[in-house]
Design an enzyme around this catalytic site. Structure first.
Site, short mmCIF file in Angstrom:
data_model
loop_
_atom_site.label_atom_id
_atom_site.label_comp_id
_atom_site.label_asym_id
_atom_site.label_seq_id
_atom_site.Cartn_x
_atom_site.Cartn_y
_atom_site.Cartn_z
N ASP A 138 18.33 66.52 26.50
CA ASP A 138 18.99 67.59 27.15
C ASP A 138 18.88 69.01 26.73
O ASP A 138 18.85 69.95 27.68
CB ASP A 138 20.77 67.33 27.18
CG ASP A 138 21.20 66.23 27.97
OD1 ASP A 138 20.36 65.55 28.43
OD2 ASP A 138 22.41 66.28 28.49
N ASN A 162 18.42 64.78 33.75
CA ASN A 162 19.82 64.24 33.90
C ASN A 162 20.74 65.16 33.11
O ASN A 162 21.81 64.60 32.58
CB ASN A 162 19.94 62.79 33.74
CG ASN A 162 21.17 62.12 34.48
OD1 ASN A 162 21.60 63.07 35.24
ND2 ASN A 162 21.49 61.00 33.96
N ARG A 221 25.11 63.19 41.13
CA ARG A 221 26.19 63.67 40.27
C ARG A 221 26.79 64.98 41.05
O ARG A 221 25.99 65.93 41.26
CB ARG A 221 25.60 64.27 39.01
CG ARG A 221 25.13 63.04 38.13
CD ARG A 221 24.65 63.16 36.78
NE ARG A 221 25.94 63.69 36.00
CZ ARG A 221 25.71 64.01 34.54
NH1 ARG A 221 24.35 64.10 34.23
NH2 ARG A 221 26.69 64.27 34.06
N GLN A 241 33.31 71.03 33.31
CA GLN A 241 32.00 71.77 33.20
C GLN A 241 31.92 72.75 34.47
O GLN A 241 31.42 73.78 34.28
CB GLN A 241 30.77 71.01 33.22
CG GLN A 241 30.34 70.12 31.93
CD GLN A 241 29.28 69.22 31.89
OE1 GLN A 241 28.40 69.58 32.79
NE2 GLN A 241 28.92 68.41 31.00
N SER A 298 39.74 67.19 30.71
CA SER A 298 38.94 67.50 29.57
C SER A 298 39.13 68.89 28.99
O SER A 298 38.26 69.60 28.69
CB SER A 298 37.38 67.30 30.02
OG SER A 298 37.10 65.97 30.23
N ASP A 346 33.91 60.69 26.98
CA ASP A 346 32.77 60.27 26.34
C ASP A 346 33.01 59.26 25.43
O ASP A 346 32.43 58.04 25.21
CB ASP A 346 31.90 61.32 25.62
CG ASP A 346 31.21 61.95 26.85
OD1 ASP A 346 31.09 61.52 28.12
OD2 ASP A 346 30.90 63.13 26.54
N LYS A 383 29.18 60.20 35.75
CA LYS A 383 28.41 60.70 34.36
C LYS A 383 27.03 60.26 34.63
O LYS A 383 26.64 60.37 35.93
CB LYS A 383 29.04 60.26 33.07
CG LYS A 383 30.51 60.46 33.08
CD LYS A 383 30.18 62.06 32.26
CE LYS A 383 31.57 62.46 31.59
NZ LYS A 383 31.64 63.81 31.14
N GLU A 384 26.38 59.99 33.44
CA GLU A 384 25.12 59.60 33.56
C GLU A 384 24.37 58.44 34.45
O GLU A 384 23.61 58.35 35.08
CB GLU A 384 24.41 59.51 32.10
CG GLU A 384 23.78 60.93 31.35
CD GLU A 384 25.33 61.45 30.94
OE1 GLU A 384 24.92 62.51 29.95
OE2 GLU A 384 26.41 61.00 31.04
N ARG A 441 29.95 54.96 34.97
CA ARG A 441 30.25 54.36 33.75
C ARG A 441 31.55 53.28 33.85
O ARG A 441 31.27 52.28 33.18
CB ARG A 441 30.49 55.22 32.75
CG ARG A 441 29.47 56.01 32.21
CD ARG A 441 29.67 57.17 31.40
NE ARG A 441 28.63 57.83 30.73
CZ ARG A 441 28.57 58.82 29.71
NH1 ARG A 441 29.56 59.55 29.72
NH2 ARG A 441 27.20 59.14 29.23
N HIS A 449 22.47 57.04 27.53
CA HIS A 449 22.53 57.02 25.95
C HIS A 449 23.71 56.36 25.41
O HIS A 449 23.87 55.55 24.45
CB HIS A 449 22.26 58.22 25.55
CG HIS A 449 23.13 59.50 26.01
ND1 HIS A 449 23.97 60.17 25.35
CD2 HIS A 449 23.94 59.54 27.26
CE1 HIS A 449 24.71 61.02 26.22
NE2 HIS A 449 24.66 60.65 27.23
N ARG A 450 24.93 56.64 26.05
CA ARG A 450 26.24 56.37 25.48
C ARG A 450 26.39 54.83 25.83
O ARG A 450 27.17 54.04 24.78
CB ARG A 450 27.26 57.11 25.84
CG ARG A 450 27.28 58.67 25.44
CD ARG A 450 28.40 59.41 25.56
NE ARG A 450 27.93 60.75 25.09
CZ ARG A 450 27.74 61.28 23.96
NH1 ARG A 450 27.64 60.55 23.12
NH2 ARG A 450 27.45 62.55 23.99
N LYS A 452 18.47 61.13 24.64
CA LYS A 452 19.18 62.08 25.42
C LYS A 452 20.03 62.99 24.61
O LYS A 452 20.35 64.28 24.65
CB LYS A 452 19.97 61.40 26.45
CG LYS A 452 20.75 62.71 27.46
CD LYS A 452 21.77 61.63 28.53
CE LYS A 452 22.55 62.94 29.38
NZ LYS A 452 21.64 63.91 30.20
#
Length: 488
Positions: free
Chosen positions: A97, A145, A175, A223, A249, A372, A399-400, A403, A447-448, A473
């Protein structure tokens, strides 16, 4: 149901710049960072299937120095680029990223000098205002991403002059970004995304922006608001941004405002962050380099080690974020405490353990401010007595990867029963907390997912992680660090 807010937003906003964006280095031995998980004694890598088999983990014990925060790293780079003067950014996260953001700045001819002696440090020469296209041609930026690059750049590039197209991998084209685009259009920007999907590519034909008022949704991603806030000081007039529904958030927005203050810009917050606040940036506010800024350790990455110690009864200290952290995800430690862990806070570190005689308890938690880290809670729930309810995580679906679906699928493979709802799920652990052995965990290029589900090995079973390299990532060396504090 309990809230997992660790530090009040008012407290975050009142932190000094030194407290918020730097930390002292304690004199303790940290977990080593090594290059490749191909030589780990804990695992076997299968090149043909692109997978990594983790052997059963008995206990996690040790000290981990966290890599820099992804959210702070890309914010620091962008604000440095918009500022007057040169900014040295230290402890920059080395990941995909951040690489996409750095490549974008290079492509737009923003001078970025890499430190030959420290791969986590760069010096950015600011533009003293908005970033213009490097030529009359369309500037096409590929951002993979990386949401922390796509959203802020989409807003910032509307303030300068030139033509831009921002695009990414296929998942990025799924997204949503329409709420951000709508807010920018209200301020007078010539910007659009794909009408049918509300997603990238984003097309910008910018000729500066004079400011104004915008009302945007905050219920899908914070964001969007953070991106507009960071871009606003480069407009030629006052800017007011209002939330028209709810703000999820919120700690990430507080993080953004605190960082902007470090670069010399004050944001007036009108109303309560937990309601429908407005944000006012005066025309006179401009970015000025702080000289040097040290990126705080990544609190989301801390969650894996905190949960691992909680599950196994070991003792782990994560170094780089603590009681003075500006990141909302440090609140994950409070959730582990609710489950049965003992937590000790220091300004720049968190230490966690659990008495082996204390059973982990299922919890019911609003995770809207730590989405997250809430993924890590889903795996910890497999080891608890009773169900765990993870609420207010609709953002998981944006998200990526999707999820919510991913977590339901992989927890089910391991033997759990999961109830899925629109914005929450209920995880019933396997009988006697006995996980299924040799399960292949699909990571969905997320990644998570890879890092959170690695903790299934704490259940005395082998776990096969598909595409372990996706951790690049945010945490390329994750599996090596995990091995360094593992006992079998």
């Amino acid at each position: 149901m309990k809230s997992c807010t660790a530090v009040s937003l008012a407290a975050i906003l009142s932190l000094s710049a030194c407290q918020a964006f730097s930390f002292m280095t304690p004199a303790v031995k940290s977990a080593p960072f090594v290059k490749s998980h191909s030589m780990l004694s804990m695992s076997a890598t299968n090149a043909e299937t692109n997978s990594l088999t983790l052997k059963p983990i008995q206990k996690l014990d040790g000290v981990v120095t966290l890599p820099g925060s992804k959210s702070l790293s890309n914010r620091c780079l962008l604000l440095a680029a918009l500022s007057k003067g040169k900014t040295r950014v230290e402890n920059l996260l080395e990941s995909d990223d951040i690489r996409y953001m750095l490549e974008a700045l290079d492509q737009m001819k923003v001078p970025v000098e890499r430190d030959s002696d420290d791969i986590t440090a760069v010096t950015v020469t600011g533009q003293s205002g908005p970033i213009d296209a490097p030529s009359a041609d369309v500037c096409e930026l590929f951002l993979g991403n990386a949401g922390t690059a796509m959203r802020p750049l989409a807003a910032a590039l509307c303030m300068g002059k030139g033509k831009f197209v921002l695009d990414g991998v296929p998942r990025m084209r799924e997204r949503p970004i329409a709420d951000l685009v709508d807010g920018l259009v209200q301020l007078g920007a010539d910007v659009q995304c794909v009408k049918e999907t509300g997603c990238p590519p984003v097309t910008i034909n910018s000729n500066g922006m004079s400011g104004g008022k915008a009302s945007i949704s905050g219920k899908m991603s914070s964001q969007f608001l953070s991106s507009m806030l960071m871009a606003s000081p480069t407009a030629t007039g006052d800017v007011t941004i209002s939330i028209k529904d709810e703000l999820i958030s919120a700690p990430y927005v507080a993080l953004t405002i605190g960082l902007m203050k470090k670069f010399g810009v004050n944001v007036e917050v009108i109303g309560d962050m937990s309601g429908t606040p407005s944000f006012y940036i005066k025309e006179s506010e401009t970015y000025t380099s702080p000289g040097t800024i040290l990126v705080e350790g990544d609190a989301s990455s801390a969650s894996y080690f905190l949960a691992g110690a909680t599950i196994t009864g070991g003792t782990v200290t994560v170094r780089g974020c603590g009681s003075e952290s500006v990141q909302g995800d440090v609140a994950f430690a409070n959730v582990m405490e609710q489950m049965g862990a003992t937590v000790t806070w220091a300004p720049e570190s968190i230490t966690i353990t659990r008495d082996p005689n204390t059973r982990l308890k299922g919890v019911d938690v609003d995770c809207g401010e730590i989405p997250d880290a809430a993924m890590t809670l889903a795996v910890a729930a497999l080891f608890a007595e009773g169900p765990t309810t993870i609420r207010n995580v609709y953002s998981w679906r944006l998200k990526e990867t999707e999820r919510m679906k991913a977590i339901v699928a992989e927890c089910t493979k391991l033997g759990a029963t999961v109830e899925e709802y629109r914005d929450y799920c209920v995880i019933h652990p396997p009988k006697d907390n006995k996980l299924n052995d040799n399960v292949l965990i699909e990571t969905y290029d997320d990644h998570r997912m890879a890092m959170a589900f690695s903790l299934a090995a704490c259940g005395g079973v082998n776990v096969e992680i598909h595409d372990p390299g996706c951790t690049a990532k945010t945490f390329p060396t994750y599996f090596d660090v995990l091995e360094s504090i593992t006992t079998r």
